[in-house]
Motif scaffolding. Sequence first.
Motif, PDB file in Angstrom:
ATOM      1  N   SER A  95      23.555 -10.951 -36.982  1.00 50.18           N
ATOM      2  CA  SER A  95      23.412 -10.029 -35.851  1.00 50.18           C
ATOM      3  C   SER A  95      22.627 -10.696 -34.729  1.00 50.18           C
ATOM      4  CB  SER A  95      22.706  -8.743 -36.274  1.00 50.18           C
ATOM      5  OG  SER A  95      22.370  -7.963 -35.137  1.00 50.18           O
ATOM      6  N   ALA A  96      23.289 -10.981 -33.618  1.00 51.11           N
ATOM      7  CA  ALA A  96      22.606 -11.573 -32.467  1.00 51.11           C
ATOM      8  C   ALA A  96      21.540 -10.627 -31.912  1.00 51.11           C
ATOM      9  CB  ALA A  96      23.617 -11.917 -31.385  1.00 51.11           C
ATOM     10  N   ASP A  97      21.796  -9.331 -31.960  1.00 49.02           N
ATOM     11  CA  ASP A  97      20.832  -8.359 -31.431  1.00 49.02           C
ATOM     12  C   ASP A  97      19.568  -8.312 -32.269  1.00 49.02           C
ATOM     13  OD1 ASP A  97      22.466  -6.605 -29.225  1.00 49.02           O
ATOM     14  OD2 ASP A  97      23.771  -7.328 -30.810  1.00 49.02           O
ATOM     15  N   PRO A 135      22.356 -10.803 -25.709  1.00 44.75           N
ATOM     16  CA  PRO A 135      23.566 -10.823 -26.530  1.00 44.75           C
ATOM     17  C   PRO A 135      24.768 -10.246 -25.792  1.00 44.75           C
ATOM     18  CG  PRO A 135      21.693 -10.146 -27.853  1.00 44.75           C
ATOM     19  CD  PRO A 135      21.212 -10.211 -26.433  1.00 44.75           C
ATOM     20  N   MET A 136      25.866 -10.987 -25.834  1.00 41.88           N
ATOM     21  CA  MET A 136      27.078 -10.571 -25.144  1.00 41.88           C
ATOM     22  C   MET A 136      28.299 -10.969 -25.961  1.00 41.88           C
ATOM     23  SD  MET A 136      27.403 -13.521 -22.167  1.00 41.88           S
ATOM     24  CE  MET A 136      29.142 -13.181 -21.911  1.00 41.88           C
ATOM     25  N   ASP A 137      29.341 -10.147 -25.868  1.00 40.51           N
ATOM     26  CA  ASP A 137      30.587 -10.452 -26.551  1.00 40.51           C
ATOM     27  C   ASP A 137      31.385 -11.459 -25.744  1.00 40.51           C
ATOM     28  OD1 ASP A 137      30.182  -8.700 -28.701  1.00 40.51           O
ATOM     29  OD2 ASP A 137      30.902  -6.996 -27.531  1.00 40.51           O
ATOM     30  N   ASP A 180      37.062 -11.708 -28.330  1.00 40.57           N
ATOM     31  CA  ASP A 180      36.956 -11.372 -29.753  1.00 40.57           C
ATOM     32  C   ASP A 180      36.454 -12.565 -30.561  1.00 40.57           C
ATOM     33  OD1 ASP A 180      39.167 -13.023 -29.562  1.00 40.57           O
ATOM     34  OD2 ASP A 180      40.483 -11.761 -30.783  1.00 40.57           O
ATOM     35  N   ARG A 191      29.815 -13.068 -30.736  1.00 39.07           N
ATOM     36  CA  ARG A 191      28.732 -12.534 -29.905  1.00 39.07           C
ATOM     37  C   ARG A 191      27.688 -13.634 -29.724  1.00 39.07           C
ATOM     38  NH1 ARG A 191      27.466  -7.808 -27.735  1.00 39.07           N
ATOM     39  NH2 ARG A 191      25.356  -6.931 -27.747  1.00 39.07           N
ATOM     40  N   TRP A 216      25.044 -17.584 -32.607  1.00 39.47           N
ATOM     41  CA  TRP A 216      26.452 -17.204 -32.583  1.00 39.47           C
ATOM     42  C   TRP A 216      26.733 -16.259 -33.738  1.00 39.47           C
ATOM     43  CZ3 TRP A 216      30.156 -17.024 -29.250  1.00 39.47           C
ATOM     44  CH2 TRP A 216      31.474 -16.846 -29.669  1.00 39.47           C
ATOM     45  N   GLN A 217      27.152 -15.056 -33.389  1.00 38.35           N
ATOM     46  CA  GLN A 217      27.584 -14.069 -34.372  1.00 38.35           C
ATOM     47  C   GLN A 217      29.106 -14.125 -34.392  1.00 38.35           C
ATOM     48  OE1 GLN A 217      26.049 -10.089 -33.697  1.00 38.35           O
ATOM     49  NE2 GLN A 217      27.800  -9.166 -34.718  1.00 38.35           N
TER      50      GLN A 217
END
Length: 260
Positions: free
Chosen positions: A78-80, A97-99, A102, A105, A120-121
């Motif tokens: 989890s990047a968050d 954190p940003m997408d 697809d 993240r 990197w997620q």
Amino acid sequence: MEVESYEHGVPSWVDHSSPDPTRAREFYGGLFGWNVEEGPPEAGGYSMATRNGRNVAGIGPQPMPGPAAWGTYVNVDSADDVAARVEANGGRVLMTPMDVFDAGRLAVFVDPAGAVFGVWQPGTHKGAGLVNEEGTFGWAELVTPDQEGAKAFYTAVFGWEPSIMPDENRPPGGYTVWSVGDRRVGGMMGKPEGEPAEVPAYWNVYFIVADTDKAVAKAQELGGRLAFGPFDSPAGRIAVIADPAGARFSVISGAAAGPE
């Protein structure tokens, strides 16, 4: 070796941010035998470098002003969650954190001593599909003036376990290996003598080559320059190279020191 996925806390990707991505693609393609085609417009020109048909690194334009540089990304669940731990332990969030479509993240941080690193997620992009062999990423190393502070920070953020490798051939202050369980995932050393005090801590990226001296000669032929070395170490023969835009990275031959 080929890799399909990475555990939490294991460096999984490296990329190069350049003011001249076209020149960077030519340089690294020629040096490491990468196939690098310009990325699509919707990706902002970000390119995937491949070797033997598998992704090995990224090359793209600079997302923010600053010198050209190589970036290291750690695979996370989890990047968050990691962003919250970074801030709680004295680091800063440089890119929230940003997408990325697809693919996954992304987030980028600065540790308390100034070293920039990313996480990197994974989504559809799992990270480098080929590592620890010629022409691919082999090792990530933190160079910092505050090793004790870094131990506390990265252990809190990623759960890494630091261990000192006592050896008279190691750099002054010793050499620390970061581990996730029984798997080595990176290293840490103090800043080398002679490096200006104003240079902040940084993450150094190593690429595996068949012959360090030949790689240096090839880099110079392609417009790069030798920054330090070559020299022999317990891990292998190492040289630090600056590419045409000034971004530094290391090459190593005879190595068995990569993540395992």
